[in-house]
Design an enzyme around this catalytic site. Sequence first.
Site, PDB file in Angstrom:
ATOM      1  N   CYS A  69      -6.001  24.299  11.990  1.00 32.49           N
ATOM      2  CA  CYS A  69      -5.573  25.662  11.652  1.00 32.49           C
ATOM      3  C   CYS A  69      -4.677  26.159  12.792  1.00 32.49           C
ATOM      4  CB  CYS A  69      -6.768  26.595  11.468  1.00 32.49           C
ATOM      5  SG  CYS A  69      -6.278  28.322  11.322  1.00 32.49           S
ATOM      6  N   CYS A 115      -5.984  29.242  14.646  1.00 30.74           N
ATOM      7  CA  CYS A 115      -7.121  28.917  15.528  1.00 30.74           C
ATOM      8  C   CYS A 115      -6.594  28.279  16.817  1.00 30.74           C
ATOM      9  CB  CYS A 115      -8.091  27.965  14.846  1.00 30.74           C
ATOM     10  SG  CYS A 115      -9.234  28.766  13.702  1.00 30.74           S
ATOM     11  N   HIS A 169     -12.360  32.032  12.786  1.00 29.35           N
ATOM     12  CA  HIS A 169     -11.635  31.586  11.594  1.00 29.35           C
ATOM     13  C   HIS A 169     -12.228  32.208  10.332  1.00 29.35           C
ATOM     14  CE1 HIS A 169      -9.092  28.969   9.117  1.00 29.35           C
ATOM     15  NE2 HIS A 169     -10.124  28.979   8.283  1.00 29.35           N
ATOM     16  N   ASN A 219      -1.369  39.571   3.402  1.00 30.79           N
ATOM     17  CA  ASN A 219      -1.103  38.747   2.231  1.00 30.79           C
ATOM     18  C   ASN A 219      -2.340  37.895   1.983  1.00 30.79           C
ATOM     19  OD1 ASN A 219       1.566  39.737   2.132  1.00 30.79           O
ATOM     20  ND2 ASN A 219       2.258  38.154   3.562  1.00 30.79           N
ATOM     21  N   GLY A 235       1.114  35.615  -1.505  1.00 28.92           N
ATOM     22  CA  GLY A 235       2.159  35.079  -0.630  1.00 28.92           C
ATOM     23  C   GLY A 235       1.648  34.613   0.722  1.00 28.92           C
ATOM     24  N   THR A 237       0.759  32.195   3.509  1.00 27.94           N
ATOM     25  CA  THR A 237       1.161  30.821   3.831  1.00 27.94           C
ATOM     26  C   THR A 237       0.297  30.198   4.922  1.00 27.94           C
ATOM     27  OG1 THR A 237       2.828  31.589   5.405  1.00 27.94           O
ATOM     28  CG2 THR A 237       3.564  31.214   3.145  1.00 27.94           C
ATOM     29  N   HIS A 296      -5.449  31.616   7.666  1.00 34.43           N
ATOM     30  CA  HIS A 296      -6.319  32.210   8.684  1.00 34.43           C
ATOM     31  C   HIS A 296      -5.976  33.699   8.610  1.00 34.43           C
ATOM     32  CE1 HIS A 296      -8.172  32.123  12.962  1.00 34.43           C
ATOM     33  NE2 HIS A 296      -7.867  33.398  12.716  1.00 34.43           N
ATOM     34  N   HIS A 310      -4.806  37.279   8.722  1.00 34.47           N
ATOM     35  CA  HIS A 310      -3.902  37.924   9.674  1.00 34.47           C
ATOM     36  C   HIS A 310      -3.270  39.151   9.044  1.00 34.47           C
ATOM     37  CE1 HIS A 310      -1.595  34.880   7.447  1.00 34.47           C
ATOM     38  NE2 HIS A 310      -0.570  35.740   7.496  1.00 34.47           N
ATOM     39  N   HIS A 352       0.109  41.712   9.334  1.00 32.39           N
ATOM     40  CA  HIS A 352       1.457  41.879   9.858  1.00 32.39           C
ATOM     41  C   HIS A 352       1.643  43.355  10.235  1.00 32.39           C
ATOM     42  CE1 HIS A 352       3.113  38.049   7.958  1.00 32.39           C
ATOM     43  NE2 HIS A 352       2.028  38.238   7.233  1.00 32.39           N
TER      44      HIS A 352
HETATM   45  P1  AMP Z   1       1.782  34.896   5.610  1.00 32.05           P
HETATM   46  O1  AMP Z   1       2.914  34.544   4.704  1.00 32.05           O
HETATM   47  O2  AMP Z   1       1.240  36.279   5.393  1.00 32.05           O
HETATM   48  O3  AMP Z   1       0.696  33.843   5.599  1.00 32.05           O
HETATM   49  O4  AMP Z   1       2.403  34.954   7.058  1.00 32.05           O
HETATM   50  C1  AMP Z   1       2.394  33.904   7.957  1.00 32.05           C
HETATM   51  C2  AMP Z   1       3.296  34.317   9.079  1.00 32.05           C
HETATM   52  O5  AMP Z   1       3.016  33.504  10.190  1.00 32.05           O
HETATM   53  C3  AMP Z   1       4.787  34.194   8.781  1.00 32.05           C
HETATM   54  O6  AMP Z   1       5.398  35.462   8.942  1.00 32.05           O
HETATM   55  C4  AMP Z   1       5.276  33.188   9.831  1.00 32.05           C
HETATM   56  O7  AMP Z   1       6.551  33.508  10.325  1.00 32.05           O
HETATM   57  C5  AMP Z   1       4.212  33.303  10.901  1.00 32.05           C
HETATM   58  N1  AMP Z   1       3.999  32.131  11.725  1.00 32.05           N
HETATM   59  C6  AMP Z   1       3.756  30.862  11.313  1.00 32.05           C
HETATM   60  N2  AMP Z   1       3.551  30.062  12.371  1.00 32.05           N
HETATM   61  C7  AMP Z   1       3.652  30.835  13.483  1.00 32.05           C
HETATM   62  C8  AMP Z   1       3.548  30.596  14.880  1.00 32.05           C
HETATM   63  N3  AMP Z   1       3.270  29.363  15.367  1.00 32.05           N
HETATM   64  N4  AMP Z   1       3.719  31.642  15.730  1.00 32.05           N
HETATM   65  C9  AMP Z   1       4.013  32.866  15.256  1.00 32.05           C
HETATM   66  N5  AMP Z   1       4.095  33.167  13.942  1.00 32.05           N
HETATM   67  C10 AMP Z   1       3.941  32.154  13.064  1.00 32.05           C
HETATM   68 ZN    ZN Z   2      -8.145  29.429  11.798  1.00 32.09          ZN
END
Ligand code: AMP
Ligand code: ZN
Length: 113
Positions: free
Chosen positions: A4, A7, A46, A86, A92, A94, A97, A99, A101
């Site tokens: 992950c 993580c 996690h 998301n 949406g 991706t 884990h 999070h 924004h």
């Molecule tokens: P989501 O589509 O809500 O899952 O958002 C995932 C977000 O994580 C996206 O905006 C990516 O640009 C961001 N992201 C993915 N990998 C990293 C990373 N290593 N460091 C910082 N942001 C990341």
């Molecule tokens: Zn995680």
Amino acid sequence: MENCIFCKIASGEIPANKVFEDDKVIAFNDLNPQAPVHILIIPKKHIASLADITEQDTELLGHIQQVASMLAKKMNLVDGYRLVNNCGIDGGQTVLHLHYHLMGGRTFAWPAG
Ligand code: AMP
Ligand code: ZN
């Protein structure tokens, strides 16, 4: 949680541009910012998505919102901001884990959704 990416950021295994950290959460700049301020706030623990929270996470989720409000003030987002989660494929998401924004400083229109 093995494999992950968030993580690994929480444990320090993968570097990130950290803006805040305490015992429960870590906040860092998004790699692909959609606004001048685009910070991701994640629990260190996690949890795959909002669909996976339990009653035991209530305090943690409240704490994340406190951190979001504090960081928005610190980033001087006096005219407002978005705090977005998301959840799942249709949401949406991706990175699996949990999070949030925190996005601000953007003067052009946000997408409706
Ligand atoms: P989501 O589509 O809500 O899952 O958002 C995932 C977000 O994580 C996206 O905006 C990516 O640009 C961001 N992201 C993915 N990998 C990293 C990373 N290593 N460091 C910082 N942001 C990341
Ligand atoms: Zn995680």
